[in-house]
Design a protein around this motif. Sequence first.
Motif, short mmCIF file in Angstrom:
data_model
loop_
_atom_site.label_atom_id
_atom_site.label_comp_id
_atom_site.label_asym_id
_atom_site.label_seq_id
_atom_site.Cartn_x
_atom_site.Cartn_y
_atom_site.Cartn_z
N CYS A 174 0.59 -1.21 -0.25
CA CYS A 174 0.03 0.02 -0.03
C CYS A 174 0.68 1.15 -0.03
O CYS A 174 2.17 1.11 0.07
CB CYS A 174 -0.88 -0.06 1.26
SG CYS A 174 -0.20 -0.14 2.74
N ALA A 175 0.40 2.30 -0.09
CA ALA A 175 0.96 3.62 -0.03
C ALA A 175 2.06 3.87 1.23
O ALA A 175 1.79 3.60 2.09
CB ALA A 175 0.25 4.73 -0.17
N SER A 195 0.11 0.58 -9.41
CA SER A 195 -1.08 0.93 -9.19
C SER A 195 -1.88 0.03 -8.14
O SER A 195 -2.83 0.46 -7.28
CB SER A 195 -2.23 1.05 -10.33
OG SER A 195 -2.46 -0.05 -10.94
N SER A 199 -2.09 2.81 -3.37
CA SER A 199 -2.94 3.54 -3.00
C SER A 199 -3.14 3.53 -1.40
O SER A 199 -2.19 2.69 -0.95
CB SER A 199 -4.44 2.99 -3.62
OG SER A 199 -4.56 1.72 -3.16
N LYS A 200 -4.23 4.18 -0.91
CA LYS A 200 -4.11 4.01 0.63
C LYS A 200 -4.21 2.75 1.18
O LYS A 200 -3.52 2.45 2.15
CB LYS A 200 -5.28 5.06 0.98
CG LYS A 200 -5.36 5.03 2.57
CD LYS A 200 -6.69 5.95 3.01
CE LYS A 200 -6.89 5.93 4.53
NZ LYS A 200 -8.24 6.77 4.83
#
Length: 310
Positions: A174-175, A195, A199-200
């Motif tokens: 994750c990010a 991608s 992301s969060k």
Amino acid sequence: MTILCEHPPAFGVELEEKNNIPVDHDGQENELVLDEGFVVPDTNSFGHTFRDYDIESERQKGVEEFYRTNHINQTYGFVKRMREEYGKLNRVEMSIWECCELLNEFIDESDPDLDEPQIEHLLQTAEAIRKDYPDEDWLHLTGLIHDLGKVLLHPAFGELPQWAVVGDTFPVGCAFDESIVHHKYFTENPDCNNSAYNSKYGVYSEGCGLDRVFMSWGHDDYMYLVAKENKTTLPSAGLFIIRYHSFYTLHRAGAYRHLMNEEDVENLKWLKIFNKYDLYSKSKVRIDVEKVKPYYLSLIEKYFPAKLRW
């Protein structure tokens, strides 16, 4: 295997009152006032404030280079491979105390506060906790063993590079949160442009629980696997401390709380208490190893088998 702590559900509140921890409306501690047994030093072994990554010095330059390499290479794929390989626990059989002695050969290159062999830090941490929490023997033992995973630096364990063993830890998949020390170097990590991972939530979901989250590979996660798979009887809070004691972006900055479940929230209270001792016991106070050894051997016998698979 999840081992539940013996304390009643409300123990977190009692613990905060015991240690005079002011709590804000979100239940977060604002400041921890330690009991009379442990005095927090003002500076680390080098005369600097603790965990200061910006002071200009030769050691600080080395620490920053360490994190550059760490942040580039700690990917989701790398962590999965390491967990699969080292999760087999087929390298060595030895006792906890034998591991403590083996670890004495190493100094952590990622630590801006510590320049002494690891066993000194382990015993300083454990003894400081023991003075303030005499009835929590599981916490004393957790203080002793929390860094034993650093044996990954030893040739018998593959002699992994320091960037794959020590340093602050963080979730992968994750990010990467901006509160992570030297965050700027993540721009060179391949996962930043994927991608599926940037992301969060990434590959996770809200409230999934930290036990489902892949953490950057190192001594924390390895020792967690060793303790869990060798059927330790430490409470879940002890295992939580072992796995997340270097997860500073969580217990200092409050990042990644969206991935936590209720058990994580309860265990985090213990981790925040432990962290004060883990950090501020990095001093020049020497411990008489032979004097305290019998006590810790008795705790090892209580919570672990005589020989562990590593």
